[in-house]
Design an enzyme around this catalytic site. Structure first.
Site, short mmCIF file in Angstrom:
data_model
loop_
_atom_site.label_atom_id
_atom_site.label_comp_id
_atom_site.label_asym_id
_atom_site.label_seq_id
_atom_site.Cartn_x
_atom_site.Cartn_y
_atom_site.Cartn_z
N ARG A 169 -9.55 8.20 -1.53
CA ARG A 169 -10.55 8.66 -0.56
C ARG A 169 -11.40 9.78 -1.13
NH1 ARG A 169 -10.51 8.03 4.96
NH2 ARG A 169 -9.13 6.40 5.69
N HIS A 193 -5.63 3.71 -1.83
CA HIS A 193 -6.97 4.03 -1.35
C HIS A 193 -7.32 5.43 -1.87
CE1 HIS A 193 -9.79 4.39 2.44
NE2 HIS A 193 -10.41 4.66 1.31
N ASN A 210 0.86 -1.19 0.00
CA ASN A 210 0.00 0.00 0.00
C ASN A 210 0.89 1.24 0.00
OD1 ASN A 210 -1.39 2.29 1.14
ND2 ASN A 210 -3.07 0.93 1.67
N GLU A 234 -10.98 -9.29 2.83
CA GLU A 234 -9.71 -8.92 3.47
C GLU A 234 -10.00 -8.81 4.96
OE1 GLU A 234 -7.43 -5.61 1.89
OE2 GLU A 234 -6.51 -5.28 3.86
N THR A 263 -8.35 3.72 8.06
CA THR A 263 -9.57 2.92 8.11
C THR A 263 -9.69 2.27 9.49
OG1 THR A 263 -9.08 2.44 5.81
CG2 THR A 263 -10.87 1.20 6.81
N ARG A 304 -7.23 13.00 0.33
CA ARG A 304 -6.18 13.51 1.23
C ARG A 304 -4.79 13.01 0.84
NH1 ARG A 304 -7.52 10.23 6.74
NH2 ARG A 304 -9.55 11.14 6.37
N HIS A 326 1.03 6.24 1.83
CA HIS A 326 1.89 7.15 2.62
C HIS A 326 2.87 7.94 1.76
CE1 HIS A 326 0.22 6.27 6.36
NE2 HIS A 326 1.13 5.50 6.90
N GLU A 373 -8.61 0.47 -3.33
CA GLU A 373 -9.45 0.52 -2.11
C GLU A 373 -10.34 1.73 -2.22
OE1 GLU A 373 -7.70 0.98 1.77
OE2 GLU A 373 -6.44 -0.73 1.37
N HIS A 384 -3.73 -4.51 7.68
CA HIS A 384 -3.85 -3.39 8.60
C HIS A 384 -2.99 -3.63 9.83
CE1 HIS A 384 -5.35 0.36 10.11
NE2 HIS A 384 -5.97 0.52 8.95
N1 PXP Z 1 -5.89 -2.89 4.20
C1 PXP Z 1 -6.79 -1.89 4.25
C2 PXP Z 1 -8.20 -2.18 3.86
C3 PXP Z 1 -6.41 -0.60 4.65
O1 PXP Z 1 -7.32 0.40 4.70
C4 PXP Z 1 -5.05 -0.36 4.98
C5 PXP Z 1 -4.59 1.00 5.38
O2 PXP Z 1 -4.79 1.90 4.36
C6 PXP Z 1 -4.15 -1.44 4.90
C7 PXP Z 1 -4.60 -2.70 4.53
C8 PXP Z 1 -2.70 -1.27 5.22
O3 PXP Z 1 -2.55 -1.00 6.56
P1 PXP Z 1 -1.15 -0.52 7.13
O4 PXP Z 1 -0.84 0.81 6.47
O5 PXP Z 1 -1.38 -0.41 8.59
O6 PXP Z 1 -0.15 -1.56 6.75
#
Ligand code: PXP
Length: 238
Positions: free
Chosen positions: A45, A43, A7, A151, A101, A49, A10, A70, A190
């Site tokens: 949004r 993601h 992901n 997921e 999330t 953001r 960031h 996402e 997550h």
């Molecule tokens: N899965 C989903 C559905 C998420 O919303 C996120 C965070 O955006 C992640 C996985 C990844 O989580 P993390 O950034 O804590 O690894």
């Protein structure tokens, strides 16, 4: 063996802190793939953001692996997904004020709406996943609604420790088995990091782990010294 979805939200967070063009998540997706990422997750949004529409369109054209978009199941996002045609969409709940999330989707209260949304995406050949808490009820609704994947939310597992973490791990394992029995493919994510990932990765039939924060944090830790050295060298050399 589970695969790794990276992901890169960031990366876009850092760019949006200055509303400039760097760092570009599209370039970092390329680096993530070089490192072995099996898919790239972003993601998009409602408040834009971090990830912007342009990022998702470009990623679809440039990445060599798979694009996991996402998004919330809003009319606006469904239209965007049908234009971009990512390999799959993960539907997540979204609140404007949350930092990230916070919990899984509430499937029970939205069965009819989600059936329509999932059918709509599948008509465009997009596979659809539901981000849910590891609870039997949510898994049964995932099947009923017609999701291809789920997921499982590992945020609680990541926050807990000791015997409480062990109990949550068991819940995730049982949820994976139940979902598999119903024919659902199981991903998880997550809060997964370099300390807690192994137990989740070794669950039988775990398909893919989606990880963002810890990987980007580690990238900074590994890369900062070198980037300072390069700047110092520019300043001090003639
Ligand atoms: N899965 C989903 C559905 C998420 O919303 C996120 C965070 O955006 C992640 C996985 C990844 O989580 P993390 O950034 O804590 O690894």
């Amino acid at each position: 063996m589970a695969t790794l979805g990276v992901n890169i939200d960031h990366i876009a967070n850092v760019r949006q802190a200055r509303k400039t063009v760097e760092p570009d998540p599209v370039q970092f997706a390329f680096l993530a793939e070089l490192g072995g990422a099996d898919s790239i997750t972003v993601h998009l949004r409602e408040d834009r953001r971090h990830i912007q529409d342009r990022d998702v369109f470009l990623l679809k054209e440039t990445i060599k692996t798979k694009l996991n978009l996402e998004m919330a199941a809003t009319e606006e996002m469904l239209e965007i997904a049908k234009k971009i045609l990512p390999d799959y969409v993960t539907l997540v709940p979204e609140k404007r004020k949350e930092v990230t999330t916070e919990g899984g989707l509430d499937l029970k209260s939205n069965v009819q709406y989600l059936k329509k949304a999932v059918g709509n995406l599948k008509d465009s050949n997009i596979e659809v996943s539901a981000f849910i808490d590891p609870l039997g009820e949510q898994i049964n609704y995932s099947k009923e609604i017609g999701f291809d994947f789920i997921e499982l939310h590992t945020g609680k597992y990541a926050e807990l420790s000791g015997s409480e973490q062990h109990k949550e791990l068991q819940r995730i394992i049982e949820s994976t088995h139940l979902a598999n029995d119903l024919g659902l493919v199981v991903n998880a994510g997550h809060g997964l990091n370099y300390n807690n990932v192994k137990k989740i990765a070794s669950i039988n039939n775990m398909n893919e782990l989606n990880i963002g924060h810890s990987i980007v944090a580690r990238a900074l830790a590994i890369g900062l010294e070198k980037s300072v050295r390069e700047m110092k060298s520019l300043i001090t050399s003639n």
